[in-house]
Write a protein that holds these residues in place. Structure first.
Motif, PDB file in Angstrom:
ATOM      1  N   MET A  22       0.816  -1.320  -0.212  1.00  0.00           N
ATOM      2  CA  MET A  22      -0.025   0.040  -0.171  1.00  0.00           C
ATOM      3  C   MET A  22       0.736   1.270  -0.035  1.00  0.00           C
ATOM      4  SD  MET A  22      -3.160  -1.270  -0.122  1.00  0.00           S
ATOM      5  CE  MET A  22      -4.386   0.060   0.513  1.00  0.00           C
ATOM      6  N   ALA A  23       1.985   1.236   0.825  1.00  0.00           N
ATOM      7  CA  ALA A  23       2.720   2.343   0.896  1.00  0.00           C
ATOM      8  C   ALA A  23       3.449   2.617  -0.536  1.00  0.00           C
ATOM      9  CB  ALA A  23       4.094   2.268   1.768  1.00  0.00           C
ATOM     10  N   VAL A  24       3.938   1.736  -1.250  1.00  0.00           N
ATOM     11  CA  VAL A  24       4.447   1.579  -2.575  1.00  0.00           C
ATOM     12  C   VAL A  24       3.504   2.460  -3.580  1.00  0.00           C
ATOM     13  CG1 VAL A  24       5.534   0.686  -4.589  1.00  0.00           C
ATOM     14  CG2 VAL A  24       6.286  -0.007  -2.220  1.00  0.00           C
ATOM     15  N   ALA A  25       2.288   1.776  -3.459  1.00  0.00           N
ATOM     16  CA  ALA A  25       1.273   2.061  -4.351  1.00  0.00           C
ATOM     17  C   ALA A  25       0.878   3.656  -4.149  1.00  0.00           C
ATOM     18  CB  ALA A  25      -0.017   1.245  -4.233  1.00  0.00           C
ATOM     19  N   GLY A  26       0.883   3.940  -2.885  1.00  0.00           N
ATOM     20  CA  GLY A  26       0.624   5.352  -2.512  1.00  0.00           C
ATOM     21  C   GLY A  26       1.237   6.560  -3.286  1.00  0.00           C
ATOM     22  N   SER A  27       2.485   6.143  -3.482  1.00  0.00           N
ATOM     23  CA  SER A  27       3.225   7.204  -4.108  1.00  0.00           C
ATOM     24  C   SER A  27       3.244   6.891  -5.555  1.00  0.00           C
ATOM     25  CB  SER A  27       4.764   6.756  -3.571  1.00  0.00           C
ATOM     26  OG  SER A  27       5.173   7.374  -2.641  1.00  0.00           O
ATOM     27  N   ALA A  28       2.357   5.895  -5.879  1.00  0.00           N
ATOM     28  CA  ALA A  28       2.183   5.855  -7.603  1.00  0.00           C
ATOM     29  C   ALA A  28       3.373   6.156  -8.445  1.00  0.00           C
ATOM     30  CB  ALA A  28       0.873   6.715  -7.947  1.00  0.00           C
ATOM     31  N   PRO A  29       4.329   5.202  -8.537  1.00  0.00           N
ATOM     32  CA  PRO A  29       5.589   5.449  -9.241  1.00  0.00           C
ATOM     33  C   PRO A  29       5.509   5.825 -10.896  1.00  0.00           C
ATOM     34  CG  PRO A  29       5.748   3.532  -7.957  1.00  0.00           C
ATOM     35  CD  PRO A  29       4.411   3.940  -7.789  1.00  0.00           C
ATOM     36  N   ALA A  30       4.594   4.781 -11.547  1.00  0.00           N
ATOM     37  CA  ALA A  30       4.299   5.029 -12.888  1.00  0.00           C
ATOM     38  C   ALA A  30       3.396   6.225 -13.265  1.00  0.00           C
ATOM     39  CB  ALA A  30       3.594   3.845 -13.451  1.00  0.00           C
ATOM     40  N   LEU A 167       4.466  -2.651 -11.177  1.00  0.00           N
ATOM     41  CA  LEU A 167       6.024  -2.670 -10.617  1.00  0.00           C
ATOM     42  C   LEU A 167       6.752  -3.533 -11.715  1.00  0.00           C
ATOM     43  CD1 LEU A 167       5.587  -2.582  -6.781  1.00  0.00           C
ATOM     44  CD2 LEU A 167       6.480  -0.810  -8.495  1.00  0.00           C
ATOM     45  N   ALA A 168       6.207  -4.775 -12.155  1.00  0.00           N
ATOM     46  CA  ALA A 168       6.890  -5.806 -13.015  1.00  0.00           C
ATOM     47  C   ALA A 168       7.248  -5.278 -14.435  1.00  0.00           C
ATOM     48  CB  ALA A 168       5.901  -6.986 -13.262  1.00  0.00           C
ATOM     49  N   LEU A 169       6.354  -4.227 -14.952  1.00  0.00           N
ATOM     50  CA  LEU A 169       6.566  -3.647 -16.121  1.00  0.00           C
ATOM     51  C   LEU A 169       7.562  -2.498 -15.762  1.00  0.00           C
ATOM     52  CD1 LEU A 169       2.770  -3.443 -17.553  1.00  0.00           C
ATOM     53  CD2 LEU A 169       4.827  -4.692 -18.436  1.00  0.00           C
ATOM     54  N   LEU A 170       7.697  -1.801 -14.825  1.00  0.00           N
ATOM     55  CA  LEU A 170       8.723  -0.812 -14.655  1.00  0.00           C
ATOM     56  C   LEU A 170       9.941  -1.214 -14.475  1.00  0.00           C
ATOM     57  CD1 LEU A 170       6.965   1.512 -12.067  1.00  0.00           C
ATOM     58  CD2 LEU A 170       7.246   2.026 -14.501  1.00  0.00           C
ATOM     59  N   ALA A 171      10.116  -2.538 -13.895  1.00  0.00           N
ATOM     60  CA  ALA A 171      11.376  -3.156 -13.511  1.00  0.00           C
ATOM     61  C   ALA A 171      12.003  -3.596 -15.248  1.00  0.00           C
ATOM     62  CB  ALA A 171      11.377  -4.266 -12.651  1.00  0.00           C
ATOM     63  N   LEU A 172      11.022  -4.434 -15.639  1.00  0.00           N
ATOM     64  CA  LEU A 172      11.456  -4.611 -16.945  1.00  0.00           C
ATOM     65  C   LEU A 172      11.950  -3.610 -17.942  1.00  0.00           C
ATOM     66  CD1 LEU A 172      11.463  -6.552 -19.634  1.00  0.00           C
ATOM     67  CD2 LEU A 172       8.953  -5.906 -19.967  1.00  0.00           C
ATOM     68  N   PHE A 173      11.417  -2.313 -17.970  1.00  0.00           N
ATOM     69  CA  PHE A 173      11.751  -1.199 -18.754  1.00  0.00           C
ATOM     70  C   PHE A 173      12.928  -0.467 -18.107  1.00  0.00           C
ATOM     71  CE2 PHE A 173       7.920  -2.042 -21.167  1.00  0.00           C
ATOM     72  CZ  PHE A 173       8.039  -1.426 -22.341  1.00  0.00           C
ATOM     73  N   ALA A 174      13.222  -0.439 -17.048  1.00  0.00           N
ATOM     74  CA  ALA A 174      14.447  -0.115 -16.208  1.00  0.00           C
ATOM     75  C   ALA A 174      15.678  -0.741 -16.642  1.00  0.00           C
ATOM     76  CB  ALA A 174      14.439  -0.231 -14.940  1.00  0.00           C
ATOM     77  N   PHE A 246      11.788   5.864  -4.540  1.00  0.00           N
ATOM     78  CA  PHE A 246      13.151   6.603  -4.788  1.00  0.00           C
ATOM     79  C   PHE A 246      13.894   6.104  -5.861  1.00  0.00           C
ATOM     80  CE2 PHE A 246      17.612   7.045  -3.956  1.00  0.00           C
ATOM     81  CZ  PHE A 246      17.768   8.152  -4.318  1.00  0.00           C
ATOM     82  N   LEU A 247      14.203   4.702  -5.705  1.00  0.00           N
ATOM     83  CA  LEU A 247      14.941   4.039  -6.734  1.00  0.00           C
ATOM     84  C   LEU A 247      14.259   4.006  -7.949  1.00  0.00           C
ATOM     85  CD1 LEU A 247      16.087   0.834  -4.630  1.00  0.00           C
ATOM     86  CD2 LEU A 247      17.452   3.007  -5.326  1.00  0.00           C
ATOM     87  N   VAL A 248      12.962   3.635  -7.986  1.00  0.00           N
ATOM     88  CA  VAL A 248      12.152   3.632  -9.360  1.00  0.00           C
ATOM     89  C   VAL A 248      12.229   5.246  -9.950  1.00  0.00           C
ATOM     90  CG1 VAL A 248      10.040   3.660 -10.540  1.00  0.00           C
ATOM     91  CG2 VAL A 248      10.702   1.955  -8.775  1.00  0.00           C
ATOM     92  N   GLY A 285       6.719  -1.057 -26.731  1.00  0.00           N
ATOM     93  CA  GLY A 285       7.047  -0.415 -25.418  1.00  0.00           C
ATOM     94  C   GLY A 285       6.070   0.852 -24.987  1.00  0.00           C
ATOM     95  N   GLY A 286       5.613   1.421 -25.846  1.00  0.00           N
ATOM     96  CA  GLY A 286       4.724   2.902 -25.553  1.00  0.00           C
ATOM     97  C   GLY A 286       3.359   1.840 -24.903  1.00  0.00           C
ATOM     98  N   LYS A 287       2.670   1.080 -25.359  1.00  0.00           N
ATOM     99  CA  LYS A 287       1.542   0.567 -24.972  1.00  0.00           C
ATOM    100  C   LYS A 287       1.695  -0.054 -23.790  1.00  0.00           C
ATOM    101  CE  LYS A 287      -1.024   1.263 -28.599  1.00  0.00           C
ATOM    102  NZ  LYS A 287      -2.440   1.792 -28.524  1.00  0.00           N
ATOM    103  N   LEU A 288       2.844  -0.805 -23.439  1.00  0.00           N
ATOM    104  CA  LEU A 288       3.010  -1.633 -22.176  1.00  0.00           C
ATOM    105  C   LEU A 288       3.276  -0.316 -21.024  1.00  0.00           C
ATOM    106  CD1 LEU A 288       5.227  -4.505 -23.153  1.00  0.00           C
ATOM    107  CD2 LEU A 288       2.978  -4.583 -22.450  1.00  0.00           C
TER     108      LEU A 288
END
Length: 490
Positions: A22-30, A167-174, A246-248, A285-288
């Motif tokens: 919930m804490a990670v989702a609260g900051s809404a990385p993407a 988060l899985a998609l963000l990790a892949l694109f990182a 922060f890392l993301v 990439g753009g769609k994902l």
């Protein structure tokens, strides 16, 4: 926390992993990256990674403050309760009201992108239609409203699915960004240096946006009455959540600097991540990454709803707002009156935002206004932690640094950003930010005059912990007692 005849919040519904999610989702990385990167680049240029780095340090001080305060007072109102019982009840109300207003404004700033991102999956031209994006965004908002109404366990199950994919998609694109070869410019260590800013005022304008980036990890504290071993769990979840985002943020902000040109960023201000994804992985990439942004937006709508409704619930329970807001649903153990009110107000604001212009224009002023309000309630919480732990600060070097110096630095930083950025913001952003806070004076003075017990508080002191057992009847009565019990660590 007592759960009187099933009418309190759902005690012990969440565990440590749940609250971290919930804490990670609260900051809404993407979402934060997609909606805010263009605004941040417009403010500080290539120094975007630097401002996020330097603002993470004081933000960590605020996270430490929340962790410490949560150890001695478990309360769904979080900063509203803590600030009121350490600094002054009026400041506590201002702290709670700042969260309520900023979260409500975010319903607009979040629902519009949710709608536009959904439409972008089918046709890019549809995504630019603000009216249509409003309708689709309202649909997502109503869905999340139903999830939050259904209880903490349902909210976490939905969050695990949505944020897990995000988060899985963000990790892949990182990883793919690191391997990418078609760069607009080479990496430069100066992007992390302080010399890139246009003076302290330039840094302050970027810092206000960075505060918005990080905002949201403290939803764990608003869930404290529904969390197992909450005196330890909620603070830990906030710290871990802040570290993850922060890392993301750093990884993707650097990727934007390396891969995208200034023109690409400016032309795609409402969703920079989609353009970044297309550059990294043409075709897919753009769609994902649009999917990740859509999921992130939906996820943070849920956590923001939790924050604002739990805060209003605590206010209603204390009779600093209409007592009906403290009513809990008999079956779902959720503050259904507060949830319904927030839903109606947010939908009305969402429809009104339809006449304000494009999605990008709405977002820019909303983000800055929210940043002002966040700075207020984070800054007050930092001061509250120092005051609450004042008798223990010199018992060890760790307590002095983690319990006093760092939270105080975070607090002063937030207040400095608030003051310094006022001269840099648009009139609309300042009017929304300050005006939203000023409106809170009306209910504050009204319920103070009516004699709410909240304005005669027992003082919060780290040498004692508060064990509050809330009994909710038709009049929503709260009672608590205090016992000795020194917190053993942070």
């Amino acid at each position: 926390m007592s759960n009187s005849r099933g009418r309190g919040l759902q005690a012990n519904a969440l565990g440590t992993f749940d609250t971290v999610v919930m804490a990670v989702a609260g900051s809404a990385p993407a979402y934060s990256l997609a909606a805010t990167t263009a605004v941040l680049v417009g403010a500080v240029g290539l120094a975007s990674p630097a401002v996020l780095l330097y603002c993470a340090v004081p933000m960590l001080g605020i996270a430490l403050a929340f962790a410490q305060l949560g150890r001695i007072d478990v309360n769904a109102g979080a900063g509203y309760s803590w600030v009121g019982r350490t600094l002054h009840p009026c400041l506590g109300f201002v702290s709670g009201w700042a969260l309520v207003v900023s979260a409500t404004i975010f319903m607009v700033a979040g629902s519009l992108p949710a709608g536009s991102m959904t439409l972008a999956l089918f046709d890019e031209r549809l995504a630019k239609d603000t009216a249509l994006a409003t309708v689709v965004g309202a649909g997502w908002f109503l869905l999340m409203l139903g999830v939050v109404l259904g209880g903490a366990r349902l909210a976490v199950r939905a969050q695990l699915l949505v944020s897990g994919v995000e988060l899985a998609l963000l990790a892949l694109f990182a990883v793919l960004a690191v391997l990418h070869t078609g760069n607009a410019r080479p990496f430069d260590w100066s992007w992390l240096g302080f010399g890139q800013f246009d003076g302290m005022s330039g840094f302050a304008s970027g810092a206000l946006i960075a505060v918005f980036y990080y905002w949201g990890w403290d939803v764990a504290s608003n869930l404290s009455e529904e969390t197992r071993n909450s005196r330890r769990t909620t603070g830990l979840a906030g710290l871990v959540g802040l570290g993850v985002v922060f890392l993301v943020f750093e990884a993707f902000t650097i990727a934007v600097n390396v891969i995208l040109s200034s023109g690409q960023i400016a032309r795609n201000s409402a969703n920079v991540l989609a353009v970044l994804g297309e550059e990294i992985w043409p075709g897919w990439g753009g769609k994902l990454l649009v999917v990740s942004v859509m999921l992130s937006t939906v996820a943070t709508l849920e956590t923001t709803l939790i924050q604002v409704t739990r805060s209003l619930f605590a206010m209603g329970r204390d009779r600093t707002m209409p007592s009906a807001l403290g009513r809990v649903h008999r079956t779902w153990n959720t503050p259904w009156v507060a949830i319904t009110l927030v839903g109606v107000v947010a939908l009305a604001m969402l429809v009104a935002a339809n006449v304000l212009g494009s999605v990008g224009e709405v977002l820019s002023d909303a983000i800055s206004a929210i940043g002002l309000q966040i700075a207020v309630y984070y800054g007050l919480a930092g001061l509250a932690a120092v005051v609450a732990y004042r008798k223990l600060l010199f018992t060890s070097p760790a307590r002095f640094v983690l319990g006093g110096l760092w939270p105080l630095f975070g607090s002063l930083f937030m207040f400095w950003v608030f003051v310094e950025s006022l001269g840099e913001l648009s009139g609309a952003a300042v009017a929304i930010g300050i005006g939203g806070l000023a409106v809170g004076l009306v209910p504050m003075l009204w319920y103070w005059h009516r004699g709410s017990d909240y304005y005669r508080p027992a003082r919060l002191d780290a040498t004692r912990t508060v064990d509050a057992g809330y009994v909710l009847d038709d009049r929503t009565v709260a009672r608590s007692h205090v016992h000795e019990g020194l917190p053993t660590d942070f």
